[in-house]
Design a protein around this motif. Structure first.
Motif, PDB file in Angstrom:
ATOM      1  N   VAL A 163       4.589  10.101  -0.465  1.00  0.00           N
ATOM      2  CA  VAL A 163       4.251   9.429   0.793  1.00  0.00           C
ATOM      3  C   VAL A 163       5.484   8.657   1.247  1.00  0.00           C
ATOM      4  O   VAL A 163       5.978   7.788   0.521  1.00  0.00           O
ATOM      5  N   GLY A 164       6.002   8.997   2.416  1.00  0.00           N
ATOM      6  CA  GLY A 164       7.151   8.280   2.951  1.00  0.00           C
ATOM      7  C   GLY A 164       8.358   8.284   2.033  1.00  0.00           C
ATOM      8  O   GLY A 164       9.080   7.289   1.941  1.00  0.00           O
ATOM      9  N   GLU A 176       0.842  -1.191   0.000  1.00  0.00           N
ATOM     10  CA  GLU A 176       0.000   0.000   0.000  1.00  0.00           C
ATOM     11  C   GLU A 176       0.876   1.241   0.000  1.00  0.00           C
ATOM     12  O   GLU A 176       2.066   1.198   0.335  1.00  0.00           O
ATOM     13  N   LEU A 177       0.270   2.350  -0.377  1.00  0.00           N
ATOM     14  CA  LEU A 177       0.943   3.646  -0.337  1.00  0.00           C
ATOM     15  C   LEU A 177      -0.132   4.689  -0.069  1.00  0.00           C
ATOM     16  O   LEU A 177      -0.991   4.927  -0.919  1.00  0.00           O
ATOM     17  N   GLY A 178      -0.100   5.276   1.131  1.00  0.00           N
ATOM     18  CA  GLY A 178      -1.147   6.227   1.481  1.00  0.00           C
ATOM     19  C   GLY A 178      -2.519   5.581   1.330  1.00  0.00           C
ATOM     20  O   GLY A 178      -2.755   4.483   1.841  1.00  0.00           O
ATOM     21  N   TYR A 209       1.646   0.307 -11.159  1.00  0.00           N
ATOM     22  CA  TYR A 209       0.841  -0.727 -10.514  1.00  0.00           C
ATOM     23  C   TYR A 209      -0.644  -0.502 -10.785  1.00  0.00           C
ATOM     24  O   TYR A 209      -1.098   0.638 -10.949  1.00  0.00           O
ATOM     25  N   ASP A 210      -1.372  -1.596 -10.799  1.00  0.00           N
ATOM     26  CA  ASP A 210      -2.828  -1.544 -10.683  1.00  0.00           C
ATOM     27  C   ASP A 210      -3.107  -1.428  -9.190  1.00  0.00           C
ATOM     28  O   ASP A 210      -2.729  -2.304  -8.406  1.00  0.00           O
ATOM     29  N   ALA A 211      -3.730  -0.321  -8.792  1.00  0.00           N
ATOM     30  CA  ALA A 211      -3.979  -0.077  -7.372  1.00  0.00           C
ATOM     31  C   ALA A 211      -5.416   0.382  -7.175  1.00  0.00           C
ATOM     32  O   ALA A 211      -6.072   0.851  -8.111  1.00  0.00           O
ATOM     33  N   VAL A 212      -5.889   0.242  -5.956  1.00  0.00           N
ATOM     34  CA  VAL A 212      -7.235   0.694  -5.604  1.00  0.00           C
ATOM     35  C   VAL A 212      -7.115   1.935  -4.738  1.00  0.00           C
ATOM     36  O   VAL A 212      -6.425   1.928  -3.708  1.00  0.00           O
ATOM     37  N   ASP A 213      -7.762   3.011  -5.176  1.00  0.00           N
ATOM     38  CA  ASP A 213      -7.886   4.209  -4.355  1.00  0.00           C
ATOM     39  C   ASP A 213      -8.984   3.909  -3.336  1.00  0.00           C
ATOM     40  O   ASP A 213     -10.170   3.874  -3.676  1.00  0.00           O
ATOM     41  N   THR A 214      -8.596   3.655  -2.091  1.00  0.00           N
ATOM     42  CA  THR A 214      -9.572   3.224  -1.089  1.00  0.00           C
ATOM     43  C   THR A 214     -10.496   4.352  -0.651  1.00  0.00           C
ATOM     44  O   THR A 214     -11.548   4.099  -0.062  1.00  0.00           O
TER      45      THR A 214
END
Length: 215
Positions: free
Chosen positions: A83-84, A10-12, A29-34
């Motif tokens: 982020v980080g 995860e990232l943020g 990446y394929d990521a989900v904006d939560t």
């Protein structure tokens, strides 16, 4: 060779699902904006490159260049930040691959090939309207989305984009002509031949190429 860092989970606000690819600007990446519960394409640069001022500048320039555009044929940028110590761009996820991959599986039908290039020209016309030159128009930077029987082309990766003045729109128009040559290597209509000849010389605008191909 420096080993690649492990893929983060995860990232943020983004939950990372899978790696899509890696290029000169970083890993995608394929990521989900939560926060909004939607899939995005999340581009990260490696931690060691995050300390490189030139690389940071280039990465931020890509985000700002794309975010300034309003076209159905340019990949949308949703967010840009850090982020980080990890720089990221979250953008529209286009799920059906790039034009280069499609061409490796076989030639496009002539009418589809012309429509794809006309749509890329539309995206470039918007970029030029706001003073941005893409400078890297090629099949791998054209993403394709299937919508029923239709295919929509979206221009991506403004990583080496420049403002008009530092680079000329004719550079993009000539690249557009080379793209047309690539997707339509065989028999061409008189209109396509005329557009191709003029575009290779960098004479028409991207909007004029779009209008001529769409006629």
């Amino acid at each position: 060779m420096v080993p690649l860092p492990p893929d983060p989970d995860e990232l943020g606000p983004y939950r990372i699902e899978r790696r899509l690819g890696q290029g000169g600007m970083g890993t995608v990446y394929d990521a989900v904006d939560t926060t909004l519960d939607r899939h995005v394409a999340l581009k990260l640069i490696t931690p060691e490159r995050a300390d490189d001022p030139d690389f940071r500048l280039r990465f931020g320039r890509e985000a700002r260049a794309q975010a300034a555009l309003d076209s159905p044929h340019v990949v949308q940028v949703f967010a840009h930040g850090e982020v980080g110590g990890r720089l990221y761009i979250a953008s529209q996820l286009v799920p059906d691959g790039d034009l280069g991959g499609w061409l490796r599986r076989g030639a496009l039908p002539a009418d589809l090939a012309v429509r794809v290039v006309a749509q890329v020209a539309d995206g470039l016309a918007e970029a030029h309207r706001v003073g941005v030159v893409h400078r890297d128009v090629k099949p791998s930077n054209v993403l394709l989305r299937k919508r029923g029987p239709d295919v929509v082309a979206l221009l991506a990766d403004f990583g080496i984009a420049d403002r008009i003045g530092g680079a000329a729109p004719a550079e993009d128009v000539q690249a557009l002509a080379r793209l047309l040559e690539t997707v339509l290597p065989g028999r061409r209509t008189r209109t396509v031949r005329r557009v191709l000849h003029a575009a290779l010389a960098g004479e028409p605008s991207a909007a004029e190429v779009r209008d001529a191909l769409a006629a």
